[in-house]
Design a protein around this motif. Structure first.
Motif, PDB file in Angstrom:
ATOM      1  N   UNK A 101       0.857  -1.183   0.000  1.00 27.53           N
ATOM      2  CA  UNK A 101       0.000   0.000   0.000  1.00 27.53           C
ATOM      3  C   UNK A 101       0.890   1.228   0.000  1.00 27.53           C
ATOM      4  N   UNK A 102       0.673   2.128  -0.966  1.00 27.17           N
ATOM      5  CA  UNK A 102       1.462   3.345  -1.065  1.00 27.17           C
ATOM      6  C   UNK A 102       0.654   4.532  -0.550  1.00 27.17           C
ATOM      7  N   UNK A 103       1.379   5.451   0.049  1.00 26.78           N
ATOM      8  CA  UNK A 103       0.762   6.700   0.470  1.00 26.78           C
ATOM      9  C   UNK A 103       1.803   7.809   0.408  1.00 26.78           C
ATOM     10  N   UNK A 104       1.409   8.983  -0.053  1.00 22.89           N
ATOM     11  CA  UNK A 104       2.308  10.137  -0.086  1.00 22.89           C
ATOM     12  C   UNK A 104       1.986  11.057   1.083  1.00 22.89           C
ATOM     13  N   UNK A 105       3.031  11.629   1.672  1.00 23.01           N
ATOM     14  CA  UNK A 105       2.877  12.539   2.801  1.00 23.01           C
ATOM     15  C   UNK A 105       3.803  13.725   2.580  1.00 23.01           C
ATOM     16  N   UNK A 106       3.258  14.925   2.638  1.00 23.80           N
ATOM     17  CA  UNK A 106       4.086  16.104   2.407  1.00 23.80           C
ATOM     18  C   UNK A 106       5.070  16.289   3.560  1.00 23.80           C
ATOM     19  N   UNK A 107       6.195  16.937   3.251  1.00 27.08           N
ATOM     20  CA  UNK A 107       7.235  17.145   4.270  1.00 27.08           C
ATOM     21  C   UNK A 107       6.708  17.848   5.511  1.00 27.08           C
ATOM     22  N   UNK A 108       5.962  18.972   5.397  1.00 26.90           N
ATOM     23  CA  UNK A 108       5.489  19.604   6.635  1.00 26.90           C
ATOM     24  C   UNK A 108       4.577  18.713   7.466  1.00 26.90           C
ATOM     25  N   UNK A 109       3.721  17.922   6.830  1.00 26.96           N
ATOM     26  CA  UNK A 109       2.867  17.008   7.598  1.00 26.96           C
ATOM     27  C   UNK A 109       3.704  15.934   8.285  1.00 26.96           C
ATOM     28  N   UNK A 110       4.749  15.441   7.599  1.00 27.03           N
ATOM     29  CA  UNK A 110       5.607  14.423   8.195  1.00 27.03           C
ATOM     30  C   UNK A 110       6.362  14.975   9.401  1.00 27.03           C
ATOM     31  N   UNK A 111       6.908  16.181   9.256  1.00 20.79           N
ATOM     32  CA  UNK A 111       7.665  16.802  10.350  1.00 20.79           C
ATOM     33  C   UNK A 111       6.752  17.067  11.548  1.00 20.79           C
ATOM     34  N   UNK A 112       5.579  17.618  11.294  1.00 19.13           N
ATOM     35  CA  UNK A 112       4.663  17.922  12.393  1.00 19.13           C
ATOM     36  C   UNK A 112       4.105  16.647  13.017  1.00 19.13           C
ATOM     37  N   UNK A 113       4.017  15.562  12.248  1.00 16.97           N
ATOM     38  CA  UNK A 113       3.613  14.278  12.830  1.00 16.97           C
ATOM     39  C   UNK A 113       4.649  13.807  13.844  1.00 16.97           C
ATOM     40  N   UNK A 114       5.934  13.985  13.518  1.00 18.39           N
ATOM     41  CA  UNK A 114       7.000  13.635  14.461  1.00 18.39           C
ATOM     42  C   UNK A 114       6.865  14.432  15.754  1.00 18.39           C
ATOM     43  N   UNK A 115       6.613  15.733  15.636  1.00 17.66           N
ATOM     44  CA  UNK A 115       6.488  16.582  16.817  1.00 17.66           C
ATOM     45  C   UNK A 115       5.200  16.291  17.588  1.00 17.66           C
ATOM     46  N   UNK A 116       4.117  16.069  16.864  1.00 23.20           N
ATOM     47  CA  UNK A 116       2.849  15.775  17.532  1.00 23.20           C
ATOM     48  C   UNK A 116       2.898  14.438  18.263  1.00 23.20           C
ATOM     49  N   UNK A 117       3.717  13.511  17.779  1.00 27.20           N
ATOM     50  CA  UNK A 117       3.834  12.204  18.417  1.00 27.20           C
ATOM     51  C   UNK A 117       4.374  12.315  19.838  1.00 27.20           C
ATOM     52  N   UNK A 118       5.172  13.341  20.087  1.00 26.79           N
ATOM     53  CA  UNK A 118       5.696  13.539  21.438  1.00 26.79           C
ATOM     54  C   UNK A 118       4.653  14.084  22.391  1.00 26.79           C
ATOM     55  N   UNK A 119       3.543  14.595  21.847  1.00 28.10           N
ATOM     56  CA  UNK A 119       2.492  15.172  22.682  1.00 28.10           C
ATOM     57  C   UNK A 119       2.817  16.544  23.208  1.00 28.10           C
ATOM     58  N   UNK A 120       3.897  17.149  22.693  1.00 28.16           N
ATOM     59  CA  UNK A 120       4.335  18.439  23.227  1.00 28.16           C
ATOM     60  C   UNK A 120       4.181  19.567  22.218  1.00 28.16           C
ATOM     61  N   UNK A 121       3.347  19.378  21.198  1.00 28.25           N
ATOM     62  CA  UNK A 121       3.156  20.414  20.187  1.00 28.25           C
ATOM     63  C   UNK A 121       1.769  21.024  20.362  1.00 28.25           C
ATOM     64  N   UNK A 122       1.677  22.204  20.934  1.00 29.14           N
ATOM     65  CA  UNK A 122       0.352  22.811  21.139  1.00 29.14           C
ATOM     66  C   UNK A 122      -0.244  23.293  19.828  1.00 29.14           C
TER      67      UNK A 122
END
Length: 451
Positions: A101-122
């Motif tokens: 299964x392929x999926x494309x993810x834009x760079x800003x969404x990928x970066x913010x996903x990393x930050x949101x995963x920590x739970x510390x991105x308001x």
């Protein structure tokens, strides 16, 4: 099910996954440069993304087998074209079937996903600045509890590259050719423990007292010294391009926001050139307070690590289409025809590369007919999008739906392809394959509904 993320850069292609301890990590593949990824062949030229993607995916498949899911990092601008090419490249490697299964993810969404995963991105406004080898990209993003929306984006791509042009200028200042051996040695000099901080301090002093500090050597490559003054002069071009891209992105975001210029903007610096502390300091002094990456994450790996978390299902990237999609329909009530609007997809249901979402009523798919068979022009149907409060709306397009036999009925739905473009889907209740009608990109600029 194994899941990986792939990010193709100008110098390296990175393949990442979530490891046994729950953290994203680079996949160890033959030829991988520690902390960087697989080198991109210099002779690949303009086709480097396609060749590098094919090579890296092939290396992974040979070592670990076919993954169940692949998330592809693509630039925000022209993401539909990048995603289409990437999906075509990988699909071609599975001509006999069995493709993941392929999926494309834009760079800003990928970066913010990393930050949101920590739970510390308001929630709030962020400028995600991708400081890459070939170009600088800035995306102004609005983060809310349910969605991450890119409201403005811009890029600057100098003819000789962004970070790559900076490195070449430093080598030339030392009287060295801008060749691969020199670039590797320059990268090694920067990677020495404490080198980044020493460079930052020296440049700060040189900025205040150039006559005293510009001649101080900050790097040594092939026995040649690179001075603080050479770095300052090369850095000026990086900051100029960054400032221009940021200004353009903010102008677009201001035009897209009902409240004008985004308030309390925070800056996220990623990409290989984000290792350069003076450049990051320049960014945060002008755009807003910095957002730190999770401990131990190299800024060059932030996007692919975020995409790996998405691929593994550890975080939702919140990049689903935020608005409802509706289609015009006709009903006969008490023998009289009546025009209605049928909800195909509620807000936030459509995901690029995801499943088709069908119109439902009372938990069951709606059954429709398309009109009398043999009509030369078909039945005109209007497709629109609306926000959750029905206060803003925009028309997608008007379609001519081919007619069908009197007894034929269809389920009607909508899907968004991996390239970000939408399709209206008509699935017959009986035998037969579904048909799709292209809708193009769904609008994000909705207008107020006048009462």
């Amino acid at each position: 099910m194994s899941a990986i993320a792939i990010d193709v850069g100008a110098r390296h292609v990175r393949v990442a996954r979530v490891g046994a301890h729950g953290a994203a990590e680079l996949v160890d593949l033959p030829g991988t440069v520690a902390g960087e990824g697989l080198p991109v062949a210099a002779e690949s030229g303009g086709a480097h993304r396609t060749i590098a993607l094919r090579t890296a995916y092939g290396a992974y498949r040979d070592a670990y087998g076919v993954p169940g899911k692949v998330v592809l990092c693509v630039p925000q601008q022209d993401r539909a074209e990048h995603a289409r090419r990437a999906a075509d490249t990988l699909t071609a490697l599975h001509a006999t079937g069995g493709a993941p299964q392929f999926r494309a993810l834009s760079t800003p969404h990928a970066v913010l996903a990393l930050l949101r995963h920590t739970g510390a991105l308001p929630d709030g406004w962020y400028a995600v600045c991708d400081l890459a080898a070939t170009e600088v990209r800035v995306a102004v993003c609005a983060v809310s509890p349910t969605a991450v929306a890119v409201t403005g984006d811009a890029r600057r791509a100098p003819a000789d590259g962004y970070g790559a042009g900076f490195d070449a200028a430093l080598l030339r200042a030392a009287g060295l050719p801008a060749e691969e051996a020199g670039l590797r040695e320059l990268a090694a000099a920067r990677a020495v423990e404490g080198a980044a901080l020493r460079l930052d301090l020296t440049l700060a002093r040189a900025g205040a007292h150039p006559d005293r500090y510009d001649d101080i050597a900050v790097h040594q490559v092939d026995g040649r010294e690179i001075s603080a003054g050479a770095v300052r002069r090369a850095l000026a071009r990086l900051t100029a391009d960054l400032d221009q891209a940021a200004a353009e992105a903010l102008d677009k975001a201001s035009g897209a926001s009902a409240d004008g210029r985004p308030a309390a903007l925070s800056a996220v610096a990623v990409g290989g050139s984000a290792r350069l502390l003076p450049l990051v300091r320049h960014l945060t002094e002008r755009q807003g307070p910095p957002v730190a990456l999770p401990a131990g994450v190299d800024p060059a790996l932030a996007a692919v690590f975020g995409a790996a978390l998405v691929a593994a299902g550890r975080i939702d990237p919140a990049d689903r289409y935020p608005y409802a999609v509706c289609v015009g329909a006709h009903r006969t009530v008490a023998g009289r025809p009546r025009d209605e609007e049928l909800l195909l997809s509620p807000p936030g249901a459509l995901e690029p590369g995801g499943a088709t979402v069908y119109a439902e009523a009372d938990g069951r798919r709606v059954r429709l007919r398309t009109g009398p068979e043999g009509s030369a022009d078909g039945r005109p149907v209007r497709v629109r999008v609306r926000d959750a409060e029905n206060r803003r709306t925009a028309q997608v397009r008007s379609l001519l739906i081919p007619g069908a036999a009197e007894g034929d009925r269809f389920h009607v739905g909508v899907r968004v392809a991996v390239d970000g473009t939408a399709r209206l889907v008509l699935r017959p209740l009986g035998a037969g394959a579904p048909s799709e009608i292209p809708l193009g990109s769904l609008p994000t600029d909705l207008k107020e509904v006048r009462s």
